[in-house]
Scaffold this active site. Sequence first.
Site, short mmCIF file in Angstrom:
data_model
loop_
_atom_site.label_atom_id
_atom_site.label_comp_id
_atom_site.label_asym_id
_atom_site.label_seq_id
_atom_site.Cartn_x
_atom_site.Cartn_y
_atom_site.Cartn_z
N CYS A 45 76.45 71.60 140.29
CA CYS A 45 76.08 72.40 139.09
C CYS A 45 74.53 72.09 138.47
CB CYS A 45 77.12 72.24 138.09
SG CYS A 45 78.82 72.37 138.87
N HIS A 100 75.89 73.59 130.84
CA HIS A 100 76.66 74.09 131.84
C HIS A 100 78.00 74.53 131.44
CE1 HIS A 100 78.47 74.47 135.67
NE2 HIS A 100 79.27 73.16 135.61
N ASN A 140 83.16 78.96 135.78
CA ASN A 140 82.17 77.84 136.14
C ASN A 140 81.47 78.50 137.52
OD1 ASN A 140 80.58 75.78 137.27
ND2 ASN A 140 82.12 74.47 136.82
N1 ACO Z 1 97.82 75.94 135.45
C1 ACO Z 1 98.96 75.26 134.95
N2 ACO Z 1 98.90 73.91 134.84
C2 ACO Z 1 97.96 73.10 135.35
C3 ACO Z 1 96.97 73.92 136.18
C4 ACO Z 1 97.04 75.21 135.99
N3 ACO Z 1 95.81 75.96 136.57
N4 ACO Z 1 96.13 72.78 136.49
C5 ACO Z 1 96.65 71.85 136.19
N5 ACO Z 1 97.80 71.97 135.82
C6 ACO Z 1 98.76 70.96 135.18
C7 ACO Z 1 98.63 69.69 135.92
O1 ACO Z 1 99.49 69.60 137.08
C8 ACO Z 1 99.24 68.47 134.94
O2 ACO Z 1 100.58 68.57 134.61
P1 ACO Z 1 101.40 67.41 134.61
O3 ACO Z 1 101.05 66.89 133.47
O4 ACO Z 1 102.76 67.67 134.72
O5 ACO Z 1 100.98 66.52 135.78
C9 ACO Z 1 98.76 69.15 133.59
O6 ACO Z 1 98.48 70.41 133.61
C10 ACO Z 1 97.48 68.45 132.96
O7 ACO Z 1 96.45 68.37 133.99
P2 ACO Z 1 95.17 67.84 133.76
O8 ACO Z 1 94.57 67.57 135.02
O9 ACO Z 1 95.42 66.36 132.94
O10 ACO Z 1 94.55 68.65 132.74
P3 ACO Z 1 93.30 68.68 131.97
O11 ACO Z 1 93.53 68.85 130.44
O12 ACO Z 1 92.31 67.38 132.21
O13 ACO Z 1 92.36 69.84 132.36
C11 ACO Z 1 90.78 70.47 133.92
C12 ACO Z 1 92.06 70.20 133.94
C13 ACO Z 1 90.50 71.93 133.09
C14 ACO Z 1 90.43 70.52 135.24
C15 ACO Z 1 89.74 69.44 132.93
O14 ACO Z 1 90.20 68.12 133.52
C16 ACO Z 1 88.41 69.78 133.69
O15 ACO Z 1 88.00 71.00 132.98
N6 ACO Z 1 87.67 68.85 134.02
C17 ACO Z 1 86.12 69.13 134.46
C18 ACO Z 1 86.33 69.94 135.77
C19 ACO Z 1 85.02 70.58 136.09
O16 ACO Z 1 83.99 70.72 135.24
N7 ACO Z 1 84.72 70.51 137.34
C20 ACO Z 1 83.83 71.16 138.17
C21 ACO Z 1 82.23 70.49 137.45
S1 ACO Z 1 81.22 70.36 138.69
C22 ACO Z 1 81.11 71.74 139.08
O17 ACO Z 1 81.16 72.77 138.26
C23 ACO Z 1 81.10 72.16 140.57
#
Ligand code: ACO
Length: 330
Positions: free
Chosen positions: A117, A257, A287
């Site tokens: 990204c 981003h 994204n």
């Molecule tokens: N729908 C419902 N529940 C979900 C989903 C979904 N799509 N995805 C995850 N969950 C659940 C998980 O299983 C977890 O459940 P549990 O507590 O029972 O285990 C719960 O939601 C919380 O999961 P986390 O991963 O801790 O959620 P978080 O608040 O961290 O959000 C997210 C996850 C959105 C991925 C966040 O961490 C994030 O945005 N991180 C950055 C990701 C990113 O930017 N990636 C790309 C960067 S580089 C590029 O762009 C190529």
Amino acid sequence: MTRDLRSVGIVGTGSYAPSRVLTNFDLEKMVDTSDEWIRTRTGIVERRIADPDVATSTLALAAAHAALESACVKPEDLDLIVVATVTPDMFFPCTASILQQSLGAAGATAFDILVGCTGFVYGLAAAGALLATGPYDRALVIGAETLSKITDWQDRSSCVLFGDAAGAAVLAPVADGRGILSYSLGNDGANADALKIPAGGSRMPSSEETVANRLHYLIMNGPEIFKFAVRSMAESSVEAVSRAGLSMSDIDIVIPHQANLRIIEAAAKRLNIPYDRFVGNLDRYGNTSAASIPLALDEVVRQRRIHPGNHLLLCSFGAGLSWGTMVLRW
Ligand code: ACO
């Protein structure tokens, strides 16, 4: 041979996104998720998805035409084409080379940048340096992605995040004191495993087994990237703004981003920049990796929200894990 450094800036922008919309409600039918979870945890409402026969260079071509038109530059006058992407048309030749042919820019040197990204900001920095020192005069820098092709549509933790698009900028010499003022680029290879496609390269060549194990899709450690993103966006912004001889209060528009609204809000808080100076379109496009900043930039340019003399802060993070932040005077 030495040459005085020239100021280099963005003289035209363009973007393109496929027309097909995939909403959070559509995703509810594909994986165990909900519109409510996606909106509250990410800020995303819908994203665009390219048709199966559409390649990254196809999106890049449309964005390139729009940027060249807005800059009043003809393809044959381009000296350089840089494409930032993690979804190239193929391993090689580079997507910039394929684009050079479809665009009709026979005189342009062409290469790709693969920094996730962060790639568009790296592309601006690299092309800017080549133009500042010569011999190039006009460059096209593009961030283009068809992330839908590397997304595991069975993995709810990642498939709700991504979309397809392309954004482009034409760079050229500008009046002294305008254009690119500074940047902060960096990488933390210790976290390289946090975001990757494990198979298909020389470490794990494609085989029936890698395909069966879904190893050709993007995998990521979301929470780890989240922490890295907030920290690196804040620290690199402080560095870039200080290198430009400015303070945070001088920044008129921030284009971060577009990965997660909570990441952007946390970075804004750390930087103490009023949130209304942040722009974006995460809700509508998700994204789009290297395309995200030029897509948002083109949108604000076309809305005439940027005025001559405004200071812009472009702020990105991505695979590597890498960061890239740039300050420009419009
Ligand atoms: N729908 C419902 N529940 C979900 C989903 C979904 N799509 N995805 C995850 N969950 C659940 C998980 O299983 C977890 O459940 P549990 O507590 O029972 O285990 C719960 O939601 C919380 O999961 P986390 O991963 O801790 O959620 P978080 O608040 O961290 O959000 C997210 C996850 C959105 C991925 C966040 O961490 C994030 O945005 N991180 C950055 C990701 C990113 O930017 N990636 C790309 C960067 S580089 C590029 O762009 C190529």
